[in-house]
Design a protein around this motif. Structure first.
Motif, PDB file in Angstrom:
ATOM      1  N   ASN A 282      -1.663  13.368   9.365  1.00 26.66           N
ATOM      2  CA  ASN A 282      -1.118  11.909   8.906  1.00 26.66           C
ATOM      3  C   ASN A 282      -1.873  10.819   9.616  1.00 26.66           C
ATOM      4  O   ASN A 282      -2.528   9.842   9.157  1.00 26.66           O
ATOM      5  CB  ASN A 282       0.194  11.736   9.156  1.00 26.66           C
ATOM      6  N   ALA A 285      -5.444  10.590   8.811  1.00 23.89           N
ATOM      7  CA  ALA A 285      -5.504   9.941   7.416  1.00 23.89           C
ATOM      8  C   ALA A 285      -5.512   8.531   7.334  1.00 23.89           C
ATOM      9  O   ALA A 285      -6.070   7.862   6.791  1.00 23.89           O
ATOM     10  CB  ALA A 285      -4.585  10.446   6.367  1.00 23.89           C
ATOM     11  N   LYS A 286      -4.612   8.004   8.455  1.00 20.55           N
ATOM     12  CA  LYS A 286      -4.639   6.765   8.493  1.00 20.55           C
ATOM     13  C   LYS A 286      -5.555   5.990   9.031  1.00 20.55           C
ATOM     14  O   LYS A 286      -6.155   4.924   8.785  1.00 20.55           O
ATOM     15  CB  LYS A 286      -3.324   6.401   9.417  1.00 20.55           C
ATOM     16  N   HIS A 288      -8.858   7.142   8.963  1.00 14.58           N
ATOM     17  CA  HIS A 288     -10.115   7.249   8.230  1.00 14.58           C
ATOM     18  C   HIS A 288      -9.575   6.171   7.062  1.00 14.58           C
ATOM     19  O   HIS A 288     -10.754   5.568   6.563  1.00 14.58           O
ATOM     20  CB  HIS A 288     -10.221   8.447   7.420  1.00 14.58           C
ATOM     21  N   HIS A 289      -8.417   5.975   6.677  1.00 14.89           N
ATOM     22  CA  HIS A 289      -8.148   5.035   5.576  1.00 14.89           C
ATOM     23  C   HIS A 289      -8.371   3.364   6.256  1.00 14.89           C
ATOM     24  O   HIS A 289      -9.109   2.606   5.263  1.00 14.89           O
ATOM     25  CB  HIS A 289      -6.521   4.889   5.185  1.00 14.89           C
ATOM     26  N   ASN A 299      -7.844   5.366  -1.203  1.00 12.27           N
ATOM     27  CA  ASN A 299      -7.216   6.463  -1.399  1.00 12.27           C
ATOM     28  C   ASN A 299      -7.773   7.735  -0.758  1.00 12.27           C
ATOM     29  O   ASN A 299      -9.096   7.996  -1.027  1.00 12.27           O
ATOM     30  CB  ASN A 299      -6.884   6.796  -2.959  1.00 12.27           C
ATOM     31  N   SER A 301      -6.689  12.252   0.043  1.00 11.98           N
ATOM     32  CA  SER A 301      -5.659  13.284   0.180  1.00 11.98           C
ATOM     33  C   SER A 301      -6.165  14.464   1.057  1.00 11.98           C
ATOM     34  O   SER A 301      -7.285  14.681   0.823  1.00 11.98           O
ATOM     35  CB  SER A 301      -5.333  13.891  -1.362  1.00 11.98           C
ATOM     36  N   ASN A 318      -1.742  11.139  -0.649  1.00 13.84           N
ATOM     37  CA  ASN A 318      -2.441   9.785  -0.517  1.00 13.84           C
ATOM     38  C   ASN A 318      -2.440   9.232   0.842  1.00 13.84           C
ATOM     39  O   ASN A 318      -1.463   9.595   1.423  1.00 13.84           O
ATOM     40  CB  ASN A 318      -1.759   8.898  -1.689  1.00 13.84           C
ATOM     41  N   SER A 319      -3.336   8.156   0.923  1.00 10.47           N
ATOM     42  CA  SER A 319      -3.395   7.581   2.254  1.00 10.47           C
ATOM     43  C   SER A 319      -2.308   6.681   2.218  1.00 10.47           C
ATOM     44  O   SER A 319      -1.561   6.383   1.332  1.00 10.47           O
ATOM     45  CB  SER A 319      -4.790   6.843   2.174  1.00 10.47           C
ATOM     46  N   THR A 321      -1.755   3.726   1.899  1.00 12.78           N
ATOM     47  CA  THR A 321      -2.228   2.167   1.242  1.00 12.78           C
ATOM     48  C   THR A 321      -0.997   1.523   0.901  1.00 12.78           C
ATOM     49  O   THR A 321       0.240   1.881   1.214  1.00 12.78           O
ATOM     50  CB  THR A 321      -3.290   2.679   0.513  1.00 12.78           C
ATOM     51  N   ASN A 327      -0.285   3.717  -3.964  1.00 16.03           N
ATOM     52  CA  ASN A 327      -0.138   4.544  -2.837  1.00 16.03           C
ATOM     53  C   ASN A 327       1.057   5.624  -3.202  1.00 16.03           C
ATOM     54  O   ASN A 327       1.267   6.533  -2.513  1.00 16.03           O
ATOM     55  CB  ASN A 327       0.415   3.751  -1.781  1.00 16.03           C
ATOM     56  N   VAL A 556     -11.593  12.015  -1.419  1.00 12.97           N
ATOM     57  CA  VAL A 556     -11.672  10.488  -0.940  1.00 12.97           C
ATOM     58  C   VAL A 556     -12.072   9.921  -2.101  1.00 12.97           C
ATOM     59  O   VAL A 556     -12.939  10.089  -2.917  1.00 12.97           O
ATOM     60  CB  VAL A 556     -12.514  10.144   0.148  1.00 12.97           C
TER      61      VAL A 556
END
Length: 783
Positions: A282, A285-286, A288-289, A299, A301, A318-319, A321, A327, A556
């Motif tokens: 997580n 992901a955060k 890179h988002h 977005n 996953s 999902n990111s 967002t 989201n 992505v």
């Protein structure tokens, strides 16, 4: 026994009344005490809370627990019902004391209910607190004591007691007020929650804090006096503050929670998720988002599977967002354009069918199939490239040519065997573009397929060269489920083990992102077979990798399908892939499946099985089915003079002076591009001037493609540029004559480029060399 029978005979009415009373008593308690909707709760494989969805009635009410923590148990018994394990459901002493005090005060000052009675009262919502109602509760409480054990009754109370606001039950309360599991509460926290059901309104932030604190501290004092806690624990507990506001419940895997709620609504589900891995993924992901959204890419996953158990270890749908950028959409199971992700399946299929060897040279030249003209990402051509390199470099043109040669229908059969549910049309609907993103699939199905291939290879090596019959099955995320791989058999399910191994060997050579490009020099790095993909219009970026233990998949893009410049698999998805792999334990590389491989002599230059005239060979392991592939077609025996500068034959030299030598020769069009990137490629020497030349020559158009439509560009001043016709000739020194329809337009020698400026229309280009060889090419010029 006789006396009982005689009594019944003498007192039939009394006996009937007693019997009816007993029957009524037996059936007076509903089978299900509580019918309130409960929250959907998911936990990790080690029982950490991953997330919860509030119950339909708006209450945070978790499904009933099997047990309650010892600290809370001690607190609630001491505060509410000290003789719980001794009474039959009601406590006569407590009832008498309460009745006496209440009658003396003229109002209800004290309750005498046991925990069992309180369970009954909680189940009978909205009943007035009258003496008659108390009597009914007492009867039902005794009946409940017959039905359930004391611990089960206590668990019912802890799961349905009110804890203020919309919080019901100890499990929800511990998370809402202390942000942790009930088993991890301190003595002070347990005491706070133990006094709340008695007066749940005390928990509201800023209200009645002194009263709540006093009640908690009195309970802590009782625990000290009973010897349940020591003096130091008591003093530390007194120093702890009260909760000031409810915490939001954890949302560690929100999209998996939504997926599980579709089939297990209102249940507590233990998942296969690795809590630490999910949390750290997580964070990736955060991070890179936050970077990607600067390019309006919102977005992504991530899915991580355990190859051996097929369990889902990480599920990021999902990111993090916002609602504007969807989201709540779980992209893991949504069909998206596959880009190049299907290329390894084609490579494996051709190996499996025995149509290809890993290092076989395949053509990489301008290619045209009707209106379809594939292009490499860098818009260049290699002329000829080894098949494994075409895969590792993700070259489009060689792969499309391989698909054309293999057969679209044959390849589609393999894809259907992989059980890709989003392939809903027939093969002709997708055409050759299926290999470059013309089809759609989901991250779930892609990861499932790669995990099945890895598992196939693992099982083959671990089970005396046998396969399981049910490898290509769905992954699982419910910890109560297990995977049934079927039975052992000697028959492969889709790909044989050797083809999978050789495919992974090729995928291991894919150039990694810049941050990981020197991976092989670090002991901590691991070998990973991986592939990226980028869909047309830069709408989807993929990266999927596998080791012998894990599969990691990353997508992505934008959920609404908007393409963005720079949305390329290797630039956006691959860095995430390798950061996630860095979180996983290092895996050993796959063992070589020797029982399905053969060691044969391979021509180094062409990658084909070596013919008798190949002059540079090596022993390589190939898949067993590869033994039927043809011998090297690119080596020919040529006859040279002593200097090896000229070809000769018996027309100009004695046979004893002819030096016969193997020569690596590519078709003219392939050679034209190949020599630009392979400076050591040597074209055939010309014939010596006194020799009669062989008429075995060949020509191929470099540009334009057959039956292509050409749009002539204009300069800044509006002048139309010439069209440059290009020809590759196996003997460039021969003069070539050019015709446009039936009109002669000129000749070329050595460099066969011809400039023309035709009007719009359709033409036939004809070339004839001085030996009489002819080639025709149809083109259309458009305005």
């Amino acid at each position: 026994m006789k006396s009982i029978i005689n009594f019944i005979r003498r007192n039939k009415i009394k006996s009937a009344v007693v019997l009816l009373t007993l029957v009524a008593y037996y059936f007076c308690l509903p089978k299900q005490l509580f019918k309130d909707p409960t929250a959907t709760v998911i936990t990790s494989q080690s029982d950490e809370l991953l997330g919860a969805l509030i119950a339909d009635d708006g209450q945070w009410r978790f499904p009933a627990s099997v047990s309650i923590p010892d600290k809370f148990k001690n607190c609630i018994l001491l505060f509410e019902d000290e003789y719980f394990y001794k009474h039959p459901g009601f406590n006569p002493v407590s009832i008498f004391k309460a009745l006496k005090e209440n009658l003396g005060a003229g109002t209800v000052k004290r309750g005498g209910s046991t925990l069992t009675q309180q369970v009954i009262r909680l189940s009978r919502k909205g009943q007035s607190r009258t003496y008659f109602e108390k009597f009914i509760e007492l009867i039902l409480a005794t009946r409940l004591e017959f039905r359930l054990s004391k611990d089960e009754i206590l668990n019912l109370y802890a799961s349905h007691a009110p804890f203020g606001g919309n919080v019901v039950g100890i499990d929800a309360a511990s998370w809402r007020y202390f942000n942790r599991d009930a088993s991890n509460l301190s003595w002070a926290e347990s005491a706070t929650l133990a006094v709340l059901p008695n007066a749940p309104s005390l928990i509201y932030p800023g209200n009645n804090q002194k009263l709540l604190l006093a009640k908690r501290n009195r309970l802590l004092k009782k625990l000290l006096n009973k010897g349940t806690i020591g003096k130091l624990t008591y003093e530390l507990a007194l120093a702890e503050t009260l909760p000031q506001k409810p915490y939001p419940l954890p949302q560690i895997a929100p999209h998996l929670l939504q997926k599980i709620a579709q089939t297990h609504k209102g249940e507590r589900v233990k998942t296969t998720i690795d809590f630490a891995l999910q949390e750290r993924s997580n964070a990736i992901a955060k991070q890179h988002h936050n970077h990607l959204k600067q390019n309006e890419i919102h977005n992504l996953s991530i899915l991580v599977l355990d190859v051996k158990t097929r369990e889902v270890l990480t599920y990021i749908g999902n990111s993090p967002t916002d609602k504007e950028h969807q989201n709540n959409v779980d992209i893991i199971d949504k069909p998206r354009s596959t880009g190049s992700i299907l290329k390894p399946f084609l490579y494996a299929a051709m190996l499996d069918a025995g149509d290809l060897l890993p290092h076989t040279l395949v053509a990489d030249v301008p290619t045209h199939y009707g209106t379809y003209q594939p292009q490499n990402y860098d818009q260049t051509f290699d002329g000829a490239v080894h098949a494994n390199e075409a895969l590792s470099r993700s070259l489009n043109v060689p792969i499309v040519r391989m698909l054309q040669e293999f057969g679209l229908s044959r390849f589609y059969h393999y894809l259907k065997a992989l059980k890709l549910k989003d392939l809903t049309y027939d093969a002709n609907h997708y055409g050759l573009s299926i290999i470059l993103g013309g089809a759609e699939s989901s991250l779930w199905d892609m990861c499932k397929s790669y995990a099945a291939m890895s598992s196939t290879l693992n099982h083959f090596n671990a089970n005396s060269s046998q396969y399981y019959s049910n490898e290509f099955r769905q992954p699982i995320f419910n910890a109560n489920q297990s995977v049934d791989f079927g039975t052992l058999t000697h028959e492969k399910e889709v790909f044989d083990a050797a083809s999978i191994f050789l495919t992974y060997e090729s995928m291991k050579q894919v150039n990694r992102p810049e941050s990981d490009e020197s991976w092989e020099y670090y002991d901590s790095s691991q070998e990973i077979a991986w592939k990226t993909g980028t869909s047309y219009g830069f709408r989807d970026a993929w990266a999927i990798g596998t080791t012998s233990d894990y599969v990691v998949g990353v997508w992505v893009g934008n959920a609404d399908g908007e393409g963005r410049p720079g949305l390329v698999g290797v630039q956006t998805a691959a860095p995430i892939l390798f950061e996630v792999f860095d979180l996983l334990p290092k895996s050993d590389w796959f063992a070589k499946p020797f029982d399905e491989m053969l060691e044969v002599n391979i021509c180094k230059k062409s990658g084909y099985r070596a013919s008798s005239i190949c002059d540079d060979t090596e022993l390589r392991f190939i898949q067993a089915s590869g033994q039927k592939t043809q011998a090297c077609p690119f080596h020919k025996l040529v006859h040279l003079d002593e200097s090896e500068r000229y070809q000769i034959n018996s027309s100009c030299e004695a046979t004893s002076n002819i030096n016969s030598k193997p020569w690596f020769i590519l078709p003219p069009l392939q050679a034209y591009y190949y020599k630009t990137k392979n400076p050591f490629y040597k074209p055939l020497p010309p014939y010596r001037s006194d020799c009669l030349e062989s008429s075995e020559v060949s020509m191929q158009f470099i540009y334009p493609n057959q039956q292509s439509t050409i749009y002539l560009p204009k300069d800044f001043d509006g002048k139309t540029n010439d069209l440059i016709l290009k020809l590759a000739h196996s003997k460039p020194e021969l003069e070539v004559y050019w015709y446009l329809d039936d009109y002669y337009i000129g000749s070329t020698k050595d460099m066969h480029d011809m400039a023309i400026l035709p009007s719009p229309g359709t033409y036939m280009v004809t070339v004839t060399d001085e030996l009489g060889n002819e080639l025709k090419h149809k083109i259309t010029i458009s305005e």
